[in-house]
Design a protein around this motif. Structure first.
Motif, PDB file in Angstrom:
ATOM      1  N   ALA A   1      45.156  44.628  52.396  1.00 51.77           N
ATOM      2  CA  ALA A   1      45.192  44.183  51.012  1.00 51.77           C
ATOM      3  C   ALA A   1      46.568  44.408  50.412  1.00 51.77           C
ATOM      4  N   ALA A   2      47.153  45.566  50.687  1.00 48.56           N
ATOM      5  CA  ALA A   2      48.483  45.872  50.162  1.00 48.56           C
ATOM      6  C   ALA A   2      49.514  44.910  50.715  1.00 48.56           C
ATOM      7  N   ALA A   3      49.393  44.564  51.982  1.00 45.16           N
ATOM      8  CA  ALA A   3      50.348  43.640  52.601  1.00 45.16           C
ATOM      9  C   ALA A   3      50.235  42.246  51.975  1.00 45.16           C
ATOM     10  N   VAL A   4      49.008  41.803  51.733  1.00 42.93           N
ATOM     11  CA  VAL A   4      48.794  40.476  51.123  1.00 42.93           C
ATOM     12  C   VAL A   4      49.388  40.461  49.718  1.00 42.93           C
ATOM     13  N   ILE A   5      49.085  41.491  48.937  1.00 47.90           N
ATOM     14  CA  ILE A   5      49.577  41.546  47.563  1.00 47.90           C
ATOM     15  C   ILE A   5      51.105  41.602  47.537  1.00 47.90           C
ATOM     16  N   SER A   6      51.681  42.406  48.407  1.00 50.37           N
ATOM     17  CA  SER A   6      53.135  42.511  48.469  1.00 50.37           C
ATOM     18  C   SER A   6      53.767  41.162  48.782  1.00 50.37           C
ATOM     19  N   PHE A   7      53.125  40.395  49.673  1.00 48.73           N
ATOM     20  CA  PHE A   7      53.666  39.089  50.054  1.00 48.73           C
ATOM     21  C   PHE A   7      53.627  38.114  48.886  1.00 48.73           C
TER      22      PHE A   7
ATOM     23  N   GLY B   1      34.903  33.628  52.540  1.00 46.21           N
ATOM     24  CA  GLY B   1      34.538  35.047  52.629  1.00 46.21           C
ATOM     25  C   GLY B   1      33.198  35.344  51.992  1.00 46.21           C
ATOM     26  N   THR B   2      32.991  36.613  51.671  1.00 49.85           N
ATOM     27  CA  THR B   2      31.757  37.038  51.014  1.00 49.85           C
ATOM     28  C   THR B   2      31.896  36.894  49.499  1.00 49.85           C
ATOM     29  N   PRO B   3      30.976  36.210  48.837  1.00 48.52           N
ATOM     30  CA  PRO B   3      31.078  36.062  47.386  1.00 48.52           C
ATOM     31  C   PRO B   3      30.999  37.426  46.690  1.00 48.52           C
ATOM     32  N   VAL B   4      31.840  37.604  45.671  1.00 46.43           N
ATOM     33  CA  VAL B   4      31.808  38.841  44.855  1.00 46.43           C
ATOM     34  C   VAL B   4      31.817  38.441  43.392  1.00 46.43           C
ATOM     35  N   SER B   5      31.238  39.305  42.563  1.00 48.86           N
ATOM     36  CA  SER B   5      31.201  39.001  41.136  1.00 48.86           C
ATOM     37  C   SER B   5      32.569  39.259  40.515  1.00 48.86           C
ATOM     38  N   LEU B   6      32.848  38.572  39.437  1.00 49.04           N
ATOM     39  CA  LEU B   6      34.139  38.732  38.770  1.00 49.04           C
ATOM     40  C   LEU B   6      34.266  40.102  38.094  1.00 49.04           C
ATOM     41  N   SER B   7      33.132  40.765  37.907  1.00 49.52           N
ATOM     42  CA  SER B   7      33.183  42.100  37.313  1.00 49.52           C
ATOM     43  C   SER B   7      33.409  43.195  38.364  1.00 49.52           C
ATOM     44  N   ASN B   8      33.486  42.806  39.634  1.00 46.74           N
ATOM     45  CA  ASN B   8      33.639  43.777  40.720  1.00 46.74           C
ATOM     46  C   ASN B   8      34.805  43.394  41.640  1.00 46.74           C
ATOM     47  N   LEU B   9      35.869  42.909  41.041  1.00 47.16           N
ATOM     48  CA  LEU B   9      37.015  42.450  41.829  1.00 47.16           C
ATOM     49  C   LEU B   9      37.782  43.626  42.423  1.00 47.16           C
ATOM     50  N   GLN B  10      38.369  43.373  43.581  1.00 51.53           N
ATOM     51  CA  GLN B  10      39.271  44.327  44.227  1.00 51.53           C
ATOM     52  C   GLN B  10      40.570  43.621  44.578  1.00 51.53           C
ATOM     53  N   PRO B  11      41.695  44.346  44.585  1.00 50.46           N
ATOM     54  CA  PRO B  11      42.967  43.727  44.980  1.00 50.46           C
ATOM     55  C   PRO B  11      42.842  43.084  46.369  1.00 50.46           C
ATOM     56  N   GLY B  12      43.338  41.869  46.468  1.00 50.28           N
ATOM     57  CA  GLY B  12      43.256  41.121  47.728  1.00 50.28           C
ATOM     58  C   GLY B  12      42.121  40.114  47.752  1.00 50.28           C
ATOM     59  N   ASP B  13      41.237  40.133  46.738  1.00 51.86           N
ATOM     60  CA  ASP B  13      40.177  39.115  46.676  1.00 51.86           C
ATOM     61  C   ASP B  13      40.778  37.742  46.360  1.00 51.86           C
TER      62      ASP B  13
ATOM     63  N   SER C   1      33.819  23.286  46.339  1.00 50.40           N
ATOM     64  CA  SER C   1      34.518  22.140  45.744  1.00 50.40           C
ATOM     65  C   SER C   1      35.570  22.624  44.744  1.00 50.40           C
ATOM     66  N   ALA C   2      36.154  23.799  45.027  1.00 47.12           N
ATOM     67  CA  ALA C   2      37.160  24.386  44.126  1.00 47.12           C
ATOM     68  C   ALA C   2      38.419  23.535  44.094  1.00 47.12           C
ATOM     69  N   TYR C   3      39.077  23.508  42.935  1.00 45.77           N
ATOM     70  CA  TYR C   3      40.308  22.737  42.799  1.00 45.77           C
ATOM     71  C   TYR C   3      41.552  23.626  42.702  1.00 45.77           C
ATOM     72  N   HIS C   4      41.353  24.980  42.680  1.00 47.07           N
ATOM     73  CA  HIS C   4      42.508  25.885  42.593  1.00 47.07           C
ATOM     74  C   HIS C   4      42.113  27.259  43.127  1.00 47.07           C
ATOM     75  N   VAL C   5      43.065  27.936  43.785  1.00 48.51           N
ATOM     76  CA  VAL C   5      42.821  29.285  44.293  1.00 48.51           C
ATOM     77  C   VAL C   5      44.050  30.158  44.016  1.00 48.51           C
ATOM     78  N   ALA C   6      43.829  31.495  44.002  1.00 44.25           N
ATOM     79  CA  ALA C   6      44.920  32.460  43.808  1.00 44.25           C
ATOM     80  C   ALA C   6      44.467  33.801  44.385  1.00 44.25           C
ATOM     81  N   VAL C   7      45.353  34.802  44.354  1.00 46.35           N
ATOM     82  CA  VAL C   7      45.049  36.128  44.898  1.00 46.35           C
ATOM     83  C   VAL C   7      45.017  37.141  43.752  1.00 46.35           C
ATOM     84  N   TYR C   8      43.924  37.896  43.690  1.00 45.22           N
ATOM     85  CA  TYR C   8      43.826  38.958  42.687  1.00 45.22           C
ATOM     86  C   TYR C   8      44.658  40.152  43.170  1.00 45.22           C
ATOM     87  N   VAL C   9      45.562  40.626  42.302  1.00 45.95           N
ATOM     88  CA  VAL C   9      46.476  41.706  42.710  1.00 45.95           C
ATOM     89  C   VAL C   9      46.178  43.019  41.999  1.00 45.95           C
ATOM     90  N   GLY C  10      45.118  43.083  41.225  1.00 46.18           N
ATOM     91  CA  GLY C  10      44.756  44.296  40.495  1.00 46.18           C
ATOM     92  C   GLY C  10      45.292  44.294  39.087  1.00 46.18           C
TER      93      GLY C  10
END
Length: 273
Positions: free
Chosen positions: A159-165, A212-224, A233-242
């Protein structure tokens, strides 16, 4: 006087000229009568011959009339048959048109029902997104106002490596279809980031939103992985960094940016780490 004077003579008396003429006239009259009778008889005998000669002509005329009558009857029968076929075709066409109309009405009713169902689902989805955005806005505000208890510093390993990138790519250009290193689109950035830790993701956002495994928006972790739109059918994606923040390749005018969740609340998230 002779002794034979008293004996009548056996010689026939001579006929007088008048008597001969009369007899000749009588004979001529008789012959004339016979001639007239013969002529009349000949004439009467000839009539059947004439009538007999006229019979073939009458028979031919009658045959022609019969043939013409037969042709007219045949033509009339053909006309009746053609009219019957046309009537049958018209009846079949009317029957088919009635069936088509009934089918069209049924399909229209089904389409209307589906449209109403789709509108209902869309309204429910909008309500759900609005609720999620309200929750995310509150969460993001609370995260910004407090210390970074879930900040990037808490992320470890992959997760740290993904966020750093992804943070290192902030400021680079947005180019549709690009996967780096100088430019990215949204799914290209996410795919390349996870490739750094040996995870192979699908290329497009629609597939990444179910990777991946679906997670709720109230339980996010860095790297999700965050996504906008419906899963699959999503039209946009990004990485949660905390810290209530995400990094994504937003659009051609802004490029890769780090933004708070309240900037554009996502629809859902999946976890692959």
């Amino acid at each position: 006087m002779s002794h034979t004077a008293h004996i009548r003579s056996h010689r026939k008396p001579r006929r007088s000229a008048s008597t001969l003429a009369m007899r000749a006239g009588v004979a001529g009259g008789v012959l004339s009568t016979l001639a007239v009778a013969g002529a009349s008889g000949s004439a009467n005998a000839a009539e059947p011959v004439t009538q007999t000669l006229e019979l073939p002509t009458l028979t031919a005329d009658l045959a022609a009339q019969v043939a013409q009558s037969a042709d007219a009857t045949q033509q009339a029968a053909a006309n009746y048959e053609l009219q019957a076929e046309r009537d049958a075709a018209a009846a079949n066409a009317a029957k088919q048109a009635k069936a088509d109309l009934a089918d069209a009405k049924q399909k229209a009713a089904e389409a209307k029902k589906k449209a109403e169902e789709a509108a209902r689902k869309a309204a429910a989805a909008r309500a759900s997104r609005s609720a999620a955005r309200t929750t995310l806005s509150t969460t993001a505000s609370a995260s910004v106002s407090t210390s970074a208890s879930t900040s990037t510093s808490t992320a470890t390993g992959s997760a740290a490596a993904v966020i750093s990138f992804v943070k290192a790519q902030v400021g680079k250009a947005y180019v549709s279809g690009a996967t780096g290193p100088s430019a990215y689109d949204c799914s290209g950035l996410v795919q390349t980031a996870f490739k750094q830790v040996g995870i192979s993701l699908p290329r497009v956002s629609q597939d990444q939103s179910t990777a991946g495994t679906p997670v709720s928006l109230s339980n996010l972790q860095p790297g999700d992985i965050l996504y906008w739109g419906s899963a699959g059918s999503a039209y946009h994606v990004a990485v949660y960094v905390g810290d209530g923040m995400f990094v994504g390749a937003q659009n051609p005018s802004s490029g890769v940016q780090e933004k708070p969740l309240s900037y554009d609340p996502p629809t859902g998230a999946v976890r692959v780490l």
